[in-house]
Design a protein around this motif. Structure first.
Motif, PDB file in Angstrom:
ATOM      1  N   ASP A 108     -68.203 135.248  23.331  1.00 16.51           N
ATOM      2  CA  ASP A 108     -67.521 135.830  22.183  1.00 16.51           C
ATOM      3  C   ASP A 108     -66.070 135.379  22.131  1.00 16.51           C
ATOM      4  OD1 ASP A 108     -69.800 137.330  21.444  1.00 16.51           O
ATOM      5  OD2 ASP A 108     -69.357 138.719  23.082  1.00 16.51           O
ATOM      6  N   ALA A 109     -65.779 134.298  22.818  1.00 13.91           N
ATOM      7  CA  ALA A 109     -64.415 133.803  22.877  1.00 13.91           C
ATOM      8  C   ALA A 109     -63.889 133.479  21.481  1.00 13.91           C
ATOM      9  CB  ALA A 109     -64.349 132.561  23.749  1.00 13.91           C
ATOM     10  N   VAL A 110     -62.587 133.520  21.341  1.00  9.48           N
ATOM     11  CA  VAL A 110     -61.951 133.208  20.076  1.00  9.48           C
ATOM     12  C   VAL A 110     -62.008 131.696  19.844  1.00  9.48           C
ATOM     13  CG1 VAL A 110     -59.801 133.304  18.784  1.00  9.48           C
ATOM     14  CG2 VAL A 110     -60.424 135.165  20.342  1.00  9.48           C
ATOM     15  N   ILE A 111     -62.345 131.314  18.637  1.00  8.66           N
ATOM     16  CA  ILE A 111     -62.419 129.895  18.310  1.00  8.66           C
ATOM     17  C   ILE A 111     -61.019 129.378  17.987  1.00  8.66           C
ATOM     18  CG2 ILE A 111     -63.510 128.185  16.832  1.00  8.66           C
ATOM     19  CD1 ILE A 111     -65.437 130.016  18.397  1.00  8.66           C
ATOM     20  N   ASP A 112     -60.725 128.190  18.490  1.00  8.47           N
ATOM     21  CA  ASP A 112     -59.416 127.607  18.224  1.00  8.47           C
ATOM     22  C   ASP A 112     -59.456 126.755  16.954  1.00  8.47           C
ATOM     23  OD1 ASP A 112     -56.967 126.525  18.184  1.00  8.47           O
ATOM     24  OD2 ASP A 112     -57.166 125.351  20.026  1.00  8.47           O
ATOM     25  N   ASP A 113     -58.889 127.332  15.896  1.00 10.82           N
ATOM     26  CA  ASP A 113     -58.860 126.687  14.587  1.00 10.82           C
ATOM     27  C   ASP A 113     -57.499 126.094  14.295  1.00 10.82           C
ATOM     28  OD1 ASP A 113     -61.362 127.483  13.887  1.00 10.82           O
ATOM     29  OD2 ASP A 113     -60.741 128.131  11.895  1.00 10.82           O
ATOM     30  N   ALA A 114     -56.576 126.245  15.221  1.00 12.03           N
ATOM     31  CA  ALA A 114     -55.168 125.986  14.950  1.00 12.03           C
ATOM     32  C   ALA A 114     -54.914 124.644  14.266  1.00 12.03           C
ATOM     33  CB  ALA A 114     -54.373 126.054  16.251  1.00 12.03           C
ATOM     34  N   ILE A 115     -55.606 123.621  14.711  1.00 12.94           N
ATOM     35  CA  ILE A 115     -55.343 122.294  14.165  1.00 12.94           C
ATOM     36  C   ILE A 115     -55.709 122.200  12.694  1.00 12.94           C
ATOM     37  CG2 ILE A 115     -56.035 119.884  14.319  1.00 12.94           C
ATOM     38  CD1 ILE A 115     -55.992 120.169  17.308  1.00 12.94           C
ATOM     39  N   LEU A 116     -56.798 122.827  12.322  1.00 10.56           N
ATOM     40  CA  LEU A 116     -57.174 122.797  10.906  1.00 10.56           C
ATOM     41  C   LEU A 116     -56.230 123.629  10.057  1.00 10.56           C
ATOM     42  CD1 LEU A 116     -61.067 122.990  10.931  1.00 10.56           C
ATOM     43  CD2 LEU A 116     -59.595 120.988  10.678  1.00 10.56           C
ATOM     44  N   HIS A 117     -55.735 124.725  10.658  1.00  3.52           N
ATOM     45  CA  HIS A 117     -54.875 125.638   9.897  1.00  3.52           C
ATOM     46  C   HIS A 117     -53.569 125.003   9.457  1.00  3.52           C
ATOM     47  CE1 HIS A 117     -57.598 128.843  11.087  1.00  3.52           C
ATOM     48  NE2 HIS A 117     -56.973 129.623  10.248  1.00  3.52           N
ATOM     49  N   GLN A 118     -53.183 123.917  10.091  1.00  6.42           N
ATOM     50  CA  GLN A 118     -51.932 123.273   9.696  1.00  6.42           C
ATOM     51  C   GLN A 118     -52.057 122.563   8.357  1.00  6.42           C
ATOM     52  OE1 GLN A 118     -50.806 119.483  11.935  1.00  6.42           O
ATOM     53  NE2 GLN A 118     -52.839 119.864  12.765  1.00  6.42           N
ATOM     54  N   PHE A 119     -53.297 122.373   7.900  1.00  9.42           N
ATOM     55  CA  PHE A 119     -53.502 121.646   6.646  1.00  9.42           C
ATOM     56  C   PHE A 119     -53.636 122.589   5.445  1.00  9.42           C
ATOM     57  CE2 PHE A 119     -55.382 118.628   9.811  1.00  9.42           C
ATOM     58  CZ  PHE A 119     -54.396 117.663   9.687  1.00  9.42           C
ATOM     59  N   VAL A 120     -52.911 122.259   4.399  1.00  9.51           N
ATOM     60  CA  VAL A 120     -52.985 123.028   3.165  1.00  9.51           C
ATOM     61  C   VAL A 120     -54.404 123.004   2.602  1.00  9.51           C
ATOM     62  CG1 VAL A 120     -52.186 123.145   0.771  1.00  9.51           C
ATOM     63  CG2 VAL A 120     -50.566 122.659   2.601  1.00  9.51           C
ATOM     64  N   GLY A 121     -55.035 121.847   2.703  1.00 12.50           N
ATOM     65  CA  GLY A 121     -56.375 121.684   2.136  1.00 12.50           C
ATOM     66  C   GLY A 121     -57.375 122.659   2.731  1.00 12.50           C
ATOM     67  N   TYR A 122     -57.198 122.987   4.005  1.00  7.29           N
ATOM     68  CA  TYR A 122     -58.102 123.934   4.657  1.00  7.29           C
ATOM     69  C   TYR A 122     -58.015 125.308   4.008  1.00  7.29           C
ATOM     70  CZ  TYR A 122     -60.105 126.837   8.357  1.00  7.29           C
ATOM     71  OH  TYR A 122     -60.862 127.735   9.053  1.00  7.29           O
ATOM     72  N   HIS A 123     -56.804 125.779   3.820  1.00  6.71           N
ATOM     73  CA  HIS A 123     -56.605 127.097   3.212  1.00  6.71           C
ATOM     74  C   HIS A 123     -56.978 127.070   1.735  1.00  6.71           C
ATOM     75  CE1 HIS A 123     -54.586 128.470   6.852  1.00  6.71           C
ATOM     76  NE2 HIS A 123     -53.986 127.291   6.860  1.00  6.71           N
ATOM     77  N   MET A 124     -56.713 125.943   1.106  1.00  8.64           N
ATOM     78  CA  MET A 124     -57.068 125.792  -0.305  1.00  8.64           C
ATOM     79  C   MET A 124     -58.573 125.932  -0.508  1.00  8.64           C
ATOM     80  SD  MET A 124     -55.722 125.062  -3.373  1.00  8.64           S
ATOM     81  CE  MET A 124     -54.213 124.127  -3.153  1.00  8.64           C
ATOM     82  N   ARG A 125     -59.315 125.271   0.369  1.00  9.00           N
ATOM     83  CA  ARG A 125     -60.767 125.330   0.265  1.00  9.00           C
ATOM     84  C   ARG A 125     -61.267 126.769   0.382  1.00  9.00           C
ATOM     85  NH1 ARG A 125     -65.546 125.488   3.414  1.00  9.00           N
ATOM     86  NH2 ARG A 125     -64.520 125.626   5.424  1.00  9.00           N
ATOM     87  N   ARG A 126     -60.726 127.478   1.370  1.00  9.67           N
ATOM     88  CA  ARG A 126     -61.194 128.846   1.588  1.00  9.67           C
ATOM     89  C   ARG A 126     -60.804 129.748   0.422  1.00  9.67           C
ATOM     90  NH1 ARG A 126     -62.057 130.216   7.763  1.00  9.67           N
ATOM     91  NH2 ARG A 126     -62.808 132.084   6.739  1.00  9.67           N
ATOM     92  N   ALA A 127     -59.561 129.636  -0.038  1.00 12.01           N
ATOM     93  CA  ALA A 127     -59.098 130.486  -1.132  1.00 12.01           C
ATOM     94  C   ALA A 127     -59.869 130.181  -2.417  1.00 12.01           C
ATOM     95  CB  ALA A 127     -57.605 130.285  -1.360  1.00 12.01           C
ATOM     96  N   ALA A 128     -60.035 128.894  -2.711  1.00  9.79           N
ATOM     97  CA  ALA A 128     -60.742 128.502  -3.926  1.00  9.79           C
ATOM     98  C   ALA A 128     -62.184 128.984  -3.872  1.00  9.79           C
ATOM     99  CB  ALA A 128     -60.692 126.983  -4.103  1.00  9.79           C
TER     100      ALA A 128
END
Lengths: 163, 163
Positions: free
Chosen positions: B17-37
């Motif tokens: 149940d360890a926490v997934i390391d997403d940090a590298i993707l989170h630095q990209f605007v496109g990643y957040h854009m995809r999720r929000a859109a």
DNA sequence: TATTGTTATACTCTATAACTATA
DNA sequence: TATAGTTATAGAGTATAACAATA
């Protein structure tokens, strides 16, 4: 010529090169979100084509590289992908020898995902290309504005900011 | 057990149940854009289902209502839709008697698009539903933040902000 | 020749139900 | 019975090439 009839088709003059009135749609965030997301996605796809990866394929690869041993369901949760949609993505990455699926001894239903050396190398290249892509597409936006944009987008959908 | 071999599959312990390391993707605007859109799109689709419209179908209807006499190519340009993709959208709106296609006398290749009374009524309803949807999904964001978000998204892709 | 609308087609992304093999 | 991964399928959204009718 005040002929705005109510039920007739109204033979309106086509407004040639007239400016289209988009104002009503522009008031919606979703409208701008769609256009921005589409623009980003198109340029990103063009960028990643060079290494024959798609946007999600690259996201999956990068997360596997950073979280070796991850199981598919965890990965799906992390990236908000439905489990079924992850299958073909991993099929592709596995067939290109970038990621390995190995049975977890303690739970023989699950697979542990690990990157290969080639996968780690390609992930690095993908991150470099993605950075170039964002620098290009977001050239008109300062770093501060970028973080503002990101934090606002992160708050979409979460009922209240902090309460 | 320091067995991080280099070319072997590495039987890594699945991090439960360890926490997934997403940090590298989170630095990209496109990643957040995809999720929000994606989030906006999903809620919007759910909302418009009530009146059996899709996101783009509703955009097209609203623009036709505000720009009677518009031609299809103008509409496609305004909404950044490819011409071929507009055809089925208009087929649907026409078959539901919300929009009319009438030949333009001065250019018999083109169609003038006009809303019907039913089309105008449904457009109003669609706008009300869309407003409710955005108020719900963007509840955690103030009006000022909303405009900041919109203006930042508008600037994506345009090389420089003002130069 | 160029343009308007059209057809056909394909690819990406997302979503759901139902299956299998394990647990 | 519940879960992990899978199969099959469907629906949106987007994109391109090529055609007929008209300019």
């Amino acid at each position: 010529m005040d002929s705005h009839n109510k039920n007739a088709p109204i033979a309106v003059e086509p407004e040639a090169d007239a400016v289209i009135d988009d104002a009503i749609l522009h008031q919606f965030v979703g409208y701008h979100m769609r256009r921005a997301a589409n623009l980003l996605q198109a340029d990103m796809a063009r960028t990643l084509k060079e290494i024959d990866l798609r946007m999600i394929t690259m996201s999956v690869l990068v997360v596997v590289v950073d979280n070796p041993g991850l199981r598919q369901s965890q990965l799906a949760d992390a990236l908000a992908i439905e489990r079924p949609n992850l299958v073909s993505i991993l099929d592709e990455l596995e067939s290109r020898n970038l990621v390995l699926r190995t049975r977890v001894p303690t739970d023989r239903r699950a697979y542990a995902l690990t990157p290969t050396a080639a996968g780690r190398t390609l992930a690095q290249r993908a991150l470099a290309l993605t950075t170039e892509h964002e620098d290009r597409v977001l050239a008109g936006i300062t770093p501060e504005e970028r973080s503002t944009l990101v934090s606002l987008m992160q708050r979409i959908g979460s009922a209240s900011g902090d309460a």
